[in-house]
Design an enzyme around this catalytic site. Structure first.
Site, mmCIF file in Angstrom:
data_model
loop_
_atom_site.group_PDB
_atom_site.id
_atom_site.type_symbol
_atom_site.label_atom_id
_atom_site.label_comp_id
_atom_site.label_asym_id
_atom_site.label_seq_id
_atom_site.Cartn_x
_atom_site.Cartn_y
_atom_site.Cartn_z
ATOM 1 N N ILE A 30 0.822 -1.212 0.000
ATOM 2 C CA ILE A 30 0.000 0.000 0.000
ATOM 3 C C ILE A 30 0.862 1.271 0.000
ATOM 4 C CG2 ILE A 30 -0.278 0.316 2.502
ATOM 5 C CD1 ILE A 30 -3.076 0.462 -0.118
ATOM 6 N N HIS A 93 6.065 -11.940 5.322
ATOM 7 C CA HIS A 93 5.882 -11.378 3.979
ATOM 8 C C HIS A 93 7.238 -11.173 3.322
ATOM 9 C CE1 HIS A 93 5.758 -8.144 6.983
ATOM 10 N NE2 HIS A 93 6.382 -7.365 6.103
HETATM 11 P P1 5GP Z 1 7.616 -4.706 7.371
HETATM 12 O O1 5GP Z 1 6.761 -5.448 8.375
HETATM 13 O O2 5GP Z 1 8.300 -5.645 6.425
HETATM 14 O O3 5GP Z 1 8.553 -3.756 8.040
HETATM 15 O O4 5GP Z 1 6.663 -3.791 6.483
HETATM 16 C C1 5GP Z 1 5.296 -4.061 6.302
HETATM 17 C C2 5GP Z 1 4.876 -3.634 4.914
HETATM 18 O O5 5GP Z 1 3.486 -3.859 4.796
HETATM 19 C C3 5GP Z 1 5.116 -2.146 4.604
HETATM 20 O O6 5GP Z 1 5.842 -2.038 3.389
HETATM 21 C C4 5GP Z 1 3.720 -1.557 4.515
HETATM 22 O O7 5GP Z 1 3.604 -0.525 3.557
HETATM 23 C C5 5GP Z 1 2.879 -2.771 4.136
HETATM 24 N N1 5GP Z 1 1.513 -2.682 4.634
HETATM 25 C C6 5GP Z 1 1.135 -2.402 5.915
HETATM 26 N N2 5GP Z 1 -0.209 -2.421 6.017
HETATM 27 C C7 5GP Z 1 -0.685 -2.714 4.778
HETATM 28 C C8 5GP Z 1 -2.011 -2.871 4.260
HETATM 29 O O8 5GP Z 1 -3.017 -2.749 4.942
HETATM 30 N N3 5GP Z 1 -2.110 -3.190 2.940
HETATM 31 C C9 5GP Z 1 -1.012 -3.332 2.151
HETATM 32 N N4 5GP Z 1 -1.228 -3.644 0.860
HETATM 33 N N5 5GP Z 1 0.240 -3.208 2.604
HETATM 34 C C10 5GP Z 1 0.403 -2.885 3.904
#
Ligand code: 5GP
Length: 130
Positions: A30, A93
Site C-alpha cells: 500500500i 511477507h
Molecule cells: P515490514 O513489516 O516488512 O517492516 O513492512 C510491512 C509492509 O506492509 C510495509 O511495506 C507496509 O507498507 C505494508 N503494509 C502495511 N499495512 C498494509 C495494508 O493494509 N495493505 C497493504 N497492501 N500493505 C500494507
C-alpha cells in the site's frame, strides 16, 4: 487477533491482489518504495519467516519466484529484489521490489500512486504471472 494481512486474505480489508494459490497470496504494498512493490505472504499466520515449516517456506519462495517473473515483465527493471523485514506487520511477507539502482531497495523512500494506478498495475501483473 488476526493480523492485517490475514484480514486481507479473508477479504475483510481490500487489497490490490496479484496472485493467489491454496497457501499463498500476493498483493501490492500500500506504500510502495518503487512502482511494482509486491508482498508475497503465506495465508497461514506466522510471524517470523524462519519459523515456517520447510514445506511452506519452500512453497512461499517458489510462489514469490513465479510472481517476480510476472512482475519483471510489467515493471522494467534490472532485477527484482527480494527482502524480508517483518518489523511492522507480524505476518510473514516477502517484499518483491523492481530494482534499477542499488538505492531502490530503500524502505525510507516511497512513491505516490493513485488507487486507479495501483488497481491497473495489479491487474497487469496478475495477467503476466504464469
Ligand atoms: P515490514 O513489516 O516488512 O517492516 O513492512 C510491512 C509492509 O506492509 C510495509 O511495506 C507496509 O507498507 C505494508 N503494509 C502495511 N499495512 C498494509 C495494508 O493494509 N495493505 C497493504 N497492501 N500493505 C500494507
Amino acid at each position: 487477533m488476526a493480523t492485517i494481512f490475514s484480514k486481507i486474505v479473508a477479504g475483510e480489508i481490500p487489497c490490490y491482489k496479484v496472485a493467489e494459490t491454496e497457501h499463498c497470496f500476493a498483493f501490492l504494498d500500500i506504500n510502495p518504495v518503487v512502482r511494482g512493490h509486491v508482498l508475497c505472504i503465506p495465508k497461514k499466520e506466522v510471524d517470523y519467516i524462519f519459523d515456517l515449516d520447510d514445506g511452506l517456506f519452500t512453497e512461499l519462495h517458489l510462489f514469490a519466484k513465479r510472481v517476480a517473473k510476472g512482475l519483471k515483465k510489467v515493471c522494467p527493471c534490472i532485477k527484482v529484489g527480494e527482502a524480508v523485514v517483518g518489523i511492522d506487520v507480524p505476518h510473514v511477507h516477502i517484499h518483491l521490489i523492481p530494482l534499477n539502482n542499488p538505492g531502490d531497495l530503500n524502505f525510507a523512500h516511497h512513491v505516490e500512486m493513485k488507487p486507479e494506478e495501483l488497481s491497473a498495475l495489479a491487474a497487469e501483473i496478475a495477467a503476466a504471472i504464469e
